[in-house]
Design a protein around this motif. Sequence first.
Motif, short mmCIF file in Angstrom:
data_model
loop_
_atom_site.label_atom_id
_atom_site.label_comp_id
_atom_site.label_asym_id
_atom_site.label_seq_id
_atom_site.Cartn_x
_atom_site.Cartn_y
_atom_site.Cartn_z
N SER A 62 0.58 -1.41 0.07
CA SER A 62 -0.22 0.14 -0.04
C SER A 62 0.88 1.17 -0.03
O SER A 62 2.15 1.05 0.52
CB SER A 62 -0.85 -0.07 1.25
OG SER A 62 -0.18 0.15 2.58
N TYR A 63 0.25 2.24 -0.42
CA TYR A 63 1.07 3.66 -0.43
C TYR A 63 0.21 4.48 0.17
O TYR A 63 -0.94 4.83 -0.11
CB TYR A 63 1.18 4.15 -1.96
CG TYR A 63 2.28 5.04 -2.46
CD1 TYR A 63 3.50 4.60 -2.64
CD2 TYR A 63 2.01 6.40 -2.43
CE1 TYR A 63 4.41 5.72 -2.86
CE2 TYR A 63 3.11 7.26 -2.62
CZ TYR A 63 4.29 6.97 -2.97
OH TYR A 63 5.08 7.88 -3.25
N SER A 64 0.98 5.53 0.91
CA SER A 64 0.32 6.50 1.79
C SER A 64 0.72 7.99 1.53
O SER A 64 2.14 7.90 1.47
CB SER A 64 0.14 6.21 3.18
OG SER A 64 1.57 5.84 3.78
N ILE A 65 -0.05 8.94 1.56
CA ILE A 65 0.18 10.15 1.43
C ILE A 65 -0.15 11.03 2.52
O ILE A 65 -1.38 10.95 2.72
CB ILE A 65 -0.24 10.93 0.19
CG1 ILE A 65 0.43 10.17 -1.19
CG2 ILE A 65 0.25 12.25 0.20
CD1 ILE A 65 -0.08 10.54 -2.24
N ALA A 66 0.57 11.70 3.44
CA ALA A 66 0.09 12.63 4.60
C ALA A 66 0.51 13.93 4.31
O ALA A 66 1.37 14.36 4.01
CB ALA A 66 1.05 11.97 5.60
N ILE A 67 -0.98 14.55 4.34
CA ILE A 67 -0.72 16.18 4.55
C ILE A 67 -1.07 16.87 5.81
O ILE A 67 -2.37 16.55 6.20
CB ILE A 67 -1.76 16.49 3.32
CG1 ILE A 67 -1.11 16.11 2.08
CG2 ILE A 67 -1.95 18.16 3.02
CD1 ILE A 67 -2.29 16.26 0.82
N ILE A 190 -0.78 13.48 10.98
CA ILE A 190 -0.89 12.40 10.19
C ILE A 190 0.67 11.80 10.03
O ILE A 190 1.00 10.87 10.29
CB ILE A 190 -1.41 12.64 8.53
CG1 ILE A 190 -3.05 13.06 8.88
CG2 ILE A 190 -1.72 11.34 7.99
CD1 ILE A 190 -3.88 12.30 9.76
N GLY A 191 1.58 12.91 9.50
CA GLY A 191 2.85 12.67 9.39
C GLY A 191 3.61 12.26 10.52
O GLY A 191 4.81 11.66 10.40
N THR A 192 3.35 12.62 11.60
CA THR A 192 3.83 12.67 12.75
C THR A 192 3.71 11.47 14.05
O THR A 192 4.53 11.06 14.44
CB THR A 192 4.02 13.77 13.54
OG1 THR A 192 2.47 14.37 13.84
CG2 THR A 192 4.77 15.08 12.61
N VAL A 193 2.27 11.30 13.69
CA VAL A 193 1.82 10.29 14.65
C VAL A 193 1.05 9.17 13.71
O VAL A 193 1.38 8.00 14.10
CB VAL A 193 0.81 10.85 15.58
CG1 VAL A 193 0.26 9.88 16.40
CG2 VAL A 193 1.56 11.85 16.39
N VAL A 194 0.12 9.60 13.18
CA VAL A 194 -0.82 8.47 12.39
C VAL A 194 -0.08 7.71 11.60
O VAL A 194 -0.20 6.49 11.55
CB VAL A 194 -1.94 9.13 11.80
CG1 VAL A 194 -3.02 8.02 11.40
CG2 VAL A 194 -2.80 9.96 12.69
N LEU A 195 0.48 8.30 10.67
CA LEU A 195 1.31 7.36 9.54
C LEU A 195 2.57 7.95 9.59
O LEU A 195 3.28 8.66 8.48
CB LEU A 195 0.78 7.70 8.15
CG LEU A 195 -0.68 7.24 7.91
CD1 LEU A 195 -1.21 7.36 6.75
CD2 LEU A 195 -0.77 5.63 8.18
N PRO A 196 3.66 7.65 10.54
CA PRO A 196 4.80 8.45 10.53
C PRO A 196 5.84 7.74 9.39
O PRO A 196 6.86 8.10 9.22
CB PRO A 196 5.43 7.62 11.88
CG PRO A 196 4.50 6.62 12.32
CD PRO A 196 3.19 7.02 11.66
#
Length: 265
Positions: A62-67, A190-196
């Motif tokens: 899977s691929y994830s993008i965090a904004i 998102i980028g710091t906690v949910v999807l680091p």
Amino acid sequence: LKDNKLGRATFFPLTVIKERYVDYESLNTLKSSNDFIGVLSDLVTYNKKYKNIIKKGVFEMSYSIAIDGPAGAGKSTIAKLIAKKKSYIYVDTGAMYRAMALFFIESGISADEQEKISAACKNVDVTISYENGEQIVWLNGRNVNGLIRTEEVGKMASASSANKDVREKLVELQRALAEKENVVMDGRDIGTVVLPKANVKVYLTASSRVRAVRRYEELKAKGEECDLEVIEKDIIERDYRDMHRDISPLKQADDAVLLDSSDMT
């Protein structure tokens, strides 16, 4: 590969999997479908970024993008456009927090009653689905799309999102979705906690004045009475709360790309 227990032949394109999806040395030693399933189990157990789904014989990653960024910076607009272009699932985390906030408001709980908010979490179920390309936010089985975008709900969402129990419940749901689907998420952490370990991270911001004007014009277009100065004051106060809360404060991830949209349309 023939699996006698299954009574049928099972084919896996191991070369494709190895070269395009997985760097896993033991693929070279596989001799049966049971061995292959063992590898999949290892990947799922020890590396959750791989999808636990086999499609056409391929175990895909899977691929994830965090904004991330403050309120009114344009996160949702950009995230939706990216998701549409890439055919990814857009996970509107802000809408999920707003749905929970709506539940607290409808339950007669105020923003400063943190113990009641924590206790109420067990009675809340928030999910997101897509129907005909439209995102539907469900609160305990009820479509609340038309109820969660008010200023009152936004303020409660900001206040209740600092609650540990609220965050834990929603973060668990958000991570589970990202483990099995290609996703674009926007929010505060998102980028710091949910999807680091997100593949791409962006910190999108804009000046408080620009964000206030955007919100003002949005509300006026809906026919709502509003005051630009009051909106900007609320935005500044919300920024401070979001950046100084004890749990998962708003901040730019070390590996995120900074983008200021103040002069962008």
